[in-house]
Design a protein around this motif. Structure first.
Motif, short mmCIF file in Angstrom:
data_model
loop_
_atom_site.label_atom_id
_atom_site.label_comp_id
_atom_site.label_asym_id
_atom_site.label_seq_id
_atom_site.Cartn_x
_atom_site.Cartn_y
_atom_site.Cartn_z
N ASP A 163 48.93 30.86 40.14
CA ASP A 163 48.06 31.13 38.98
C ASP A 163 48.25 30.05 37.92
N ARG B 136 54.45 40.23 49.28
CA ARG B 136 53.32 40.78 50.03
C ARG B 136 53.62 40.84 51.52
N HIS C 47 41.72 30.38 46.88
CA HIS C 47 40.45 30.15 46.20
C HIS C 47 39.52 29.43 47.15
N THR D 11 44.39 34.22 39.09
CA THR D 11 45.12 35.03 40.06
C THR D 11 45.66 34.09 41.13
N ARG E 26 35.23 31.08 44.40
CA ARG E 26 35.61 32.48 44.40
C ARG E 26 37.13 32.63 44.39
N ASP E 27 37.61 33.61 43.66
CA ASP E 27 39.07 33.80 43.56
C ASP E 27 39.53 34.74 44.70
N PRO E 28 40.85 34.98 44.80
CA PRO E 28 41.37 35.76 45.93
C PRO E 28 40.78 37.18 46.02
N ASP E 29 40.31 37.74 44.90
CA ASP E 29 39.72 39.08 44.94
C ASP E 29 38.23 39.01 45.23
N ASP E 30 37.77 37.83 45.66
CA ASP E 30 36.38 37.64 46.03
C ASP E 30 35.43 37.70 44.84
N LYS E 31 35.98 37.53 43.65
CA LYS E 31 35.12 37.48 42.47
C LYS E 31 34.69 36.05 42.24
#
Lengths: 218, 208
Positions: free
Chosen positions: A41, A174, A103, A99, A75-80
């Motif tokens: 990040d 994770r 990416h 985040t 797009r970021d890891p949360d697909d946003k």
């Protein structure tokens, strides 16, 4: 030897020349191309690109094609979607991650050709973290001496390493969670399987027993 | 004055005409992806790659010089790095092919490094010997670069392991659901088929 002004000019020239010597690849006019950057990040990413259109008359690529625009999507890891815009045939995009994770940077031309169209040559250069820092600008802005600049670079590097290490911890966490989850799933499933087998066997026996008794077979 | 600009300009352009492109891209099944890079003669270049996910983590790699001669070729490699010195100025190509695989799509990391790292502005052109402080700063810089490189490798290996673990987790889940359903269905049908044998005696009589 040379004035400060001349030096600025040099830096400017080098900066402009830069992108054409970058790595390039070919895509069809309607094709979509994605690249993945796995970054911590608060990391800066700079994407430089230049698109050239295939010219069938000369068999080469046109150095500048004003008609072509590139759609760039990040797009970021949360697909946003953190960035989605149409740029011209040459551009510089920069963004900062919020985040940690993968990416995805996607590029496609705004061409309206339905059937393949012609070919595009895309020069691309993606710089991440401390590579994204332009030390030419830093020197001009902050008037640092050589040694100060070098130390500044070292600090940036160490900073990037620390970020990467924090990200590594996060991923390790994770990874461990996934492994723990697999472990508990295997455990619970074997317990469930045994229970199902026993219940099934018992039910089969009882059911058949009553059935045979009713049929007067035993 | 002008003369100075030009010598310096050419010098800097040669020195700064270096590139390190780190790219991670998707390689679809049966796909082939080529990247091109212009390299000046006598420049050292390094191609490094690693398959992050997909299939057996292998890929075919071909490196060609401007005359389409193969400099380096490997089939089904998981990761490797190859250094070479360009014999002539021109466009070099690096191709990654997944043509042998019909269903696994892959993610490949590639680092194409050309030449030495560009010096910091104002440092590359100074002529006097470095002071002790400066040279140790340069050393630290080199070591930090090494650390960053190793970190990248570590990150990719970790990504490999993590993706496989996530895969495994999902497979275990689906397999257990599937097997539970299968066990119950088989158990119930077994009983009903068996009951059917005794209810309907005709096939037995006919059989005898």
């Amino acid at each position: 030897m040379f004035s400060v002004k001349g030096y600025e000019f040099l830096i400017f020239v080098i900066f402009v020349v830069d992108i054409s010597s970058a790595l390039y690849f070919h895509i069809a006019e309607t094709e979509r191309k994605c690249f993945i950057e796995e970054i911590p990040d608060e990391t800066n990413v700079i994407v430089n690109y230049k698109v050239e259109l295939y010219d069938p008359r000369t068999g080469g690529f046109m150095p500048s094609s004003p008609g072509i625009g590139m759609h760039v999507e990040v797009r970021d890891p949360d697909d946003k979607t953190i960035l989605s815009r149409v740029y011209s045939s040459e551009g510089k995009i920069s963004f900062t991650s919020h985040t940690p994770g993968e990416h995805v940077i996607c590029m496609y031309s705004n061409s309206s050709a339905w059937f393949g169209g012609s070919q595009l040559r895309v020069h691309l250069d993606i710089q991440v973290g401390e590579h994204a820092i332009n030390y030419g600008e830093v020197v001009q802005k902050e008037k640092l001496s050589e040694l100060q600049l070098r130390i500044r670079q070292l600090l940036d590097q160490v900073d990037q390493i620390t970020k990467e290490q924090n990200y590594q911890r996060y991923r390790e966490d994770r990874f461990r969670q996934t492994s723990e989850s697999t472990n508990s799933r295997v455990l619970w499933w074997s317990i469930t399987q045994t229970a199902v087998l026993i219940l099934m066997g018992a039910w089969q026996m009882r059911h058949l027993k009553t059935f045979f008794e009713a049929k007067k077979l035993v | 004055m002008i003369y100075w600009y030009f010598t310096l300009l050419t010098f800097l352009l040669v020195v700064l005409n270096v590139f390190s492109s780190e790219i991670t891209f998707e390689l679809p099944d049966n796909g082939k992806e080529c990247f091109f890079q212009e390299i000046k003669a006598n420049t050292t270049a390094t191609l490094e790659f690693q398959v992050v996910t997909g299939g057996q983590y292998d890929v075919d790699v071909t490196l060609q010089d401007p005359l389409k001669q193969v400099i380096y070729q490997q089939a089904k490699m998981q990761f490797d790095s190859h250094s070479f010195t360009a014999q002539r100025t021109g466009i070099y190509s690096a191709c990654f092919s997944n043509e042998f695989s019909t269903f696994s799509h892959k993610i490949v990391y590639m680092d194409f490094q050309v030449g030495e790292e560009s010096p910091l502005p104002g440092i590359g052109d100074h002529v006097t010997a470095l002071t002790q402080m400066e040279s140790s700063a340069v050393d630290i810089h080199k070591y930090l670069n090494l650390i960053i490189d190793l970190q990248t490798h570590h990150r990719l290996r970790e990504a490999q392991g993590r993706k496989r673990a996530e895969d495994l987790n999902e497979r275990v889940q689906w397999w257990s659901i599937f097997e539970t359903v299968a066990m119950i269905t088989i158990g119930v049908t077994q009983v009903y088929i068996l009951k059917n044998f005794f209810n309907d005696r005709k096939p037995f009589v006919a059989g005898r």
